[in-house]
Design a protein around this motif. Structure first.
Motif, short mmCIF file in Angstrom:
data_model
loop_
_atom_site.label_atom_id
_atom_site.label_comp_id
_atom_site.label_asym_id
_atom_site.label_seq_id
_atom_site.Cartn_x
_atom_site.Cartn_y
_atom_site.Cartn_z
N GLN A 192 0.72 -3.42 -0.30
CA GLN A 192 -0.38 -2.48 -0.24
C GLN A 192 -0.04 -1.02 0.76
N GLN A 193 0.37 -1.49 1.80
CA GLN A 193 0.76 -0.37 2.70
C GLN A 193 1.63 0.97 1.97
N THR A 196 -0.09 2.94 -0.47
CA THR A 196 -0.83 3.74 0.26
C THR A 196 -0.08 4.93 0.84
N THR A 197 1.19 4.72 1.41
CA THR A 197 2.04 5.71 1.95
C THR A 197 2.30 6.66 0.66
#
Length: 205
Positions: A192-193, A196-197
């Motif tokens: 998920q991170q 997002t990035t």
């Protein structure tokens, strides 16, 4: 048996690309002989062309051994888990251990249940190995050794009881299952991170 293996090798060579290419070149040599080009040395010409054809033909490709991928392994583990449940249904355990074992089995069932969770598990071969080992080896061994040791404990009581040992074993397996879950949760959080990035960087560009 040795004769059959030798016959198989001969048959395999007759069907090989090397023999087919060599034979094609040998036929071409016979054509040259009939055309009068090879002359008295036609056997050497035919044999030479056959050998040349066999040499230039690509080698036969031997298929590498097939090893099931984690998703395939998970399907087999799921079947083994069903057999484990059937085995445990026939076993009598003390109440405390039975309760802990029921929690542990619910944990495994949640991980192995077909769906997106199982897909996440299948993406981590180490976690698949851990769950597989627990289902196929650890849990059955815990229960079987408990039943055997309990019988001996009746003849020579003393020391830590088989029930306590079983509870400790199941507690250790439960902690291991929790670590597997934590690993998978961290992998999803990282995914998920990362997304997002990627979206934020794409917005800036």
């Amino acid at each position: 048996m040795a004769t059959s293996r030798a016959g198989g090798r001969v048959l395999g060579y007759l069907e090989s690309k090397k023999n087919l290419a060599g034979s094609a070149c040998g036929v071409a040599g016979l054509g040259l002989t009939l055309a009068g080009v090879a002359g008295a040395y036609w056997p050497l010409v035919v044999a030479g062309l056959y050998g040349a054809g066999a040499l230039i033909a690509p080698p036969e490709r031997v298929a590498p051994p097939h090893h099931p991928d984690p998703a395939e392994q998970l399907g087999v583990v799921r079947e083994d888990f069903g057999r484990l449940r059937a085995y445990l249904a026939e076993v009598e355990l003390p109440a405390a251990a039975a309760g802990k074992l029921a929690e542990l089995l619910e944990f495994y069932e949640a991980l192995l249940d077909p769906g997106w969770v199982a897909e996440v598990l299948a993406a981590d071969p180490e976690s698949v190995h851990t769950v597989s080992r627990a289902v196929r080896q650890d849990v059955p061994e815990c229960v079987d050794t408990y039943n055997r040791t309990r019988w001996w404990a009746r003849l020579s009581p003393g020391g830590e009881s088989p029930e306590q040992q079983l509870e400790r074993q199941l507690a250790a397996l439960f902690e291991e299952a929790e670590r597997v879950t934590a690993t998978l949760r961290e992998a999803e959080a990282l995914r998920q991170q990362t997304h997002t990035t990627y979206l934020e960087d794409r917005g800036r560009s």
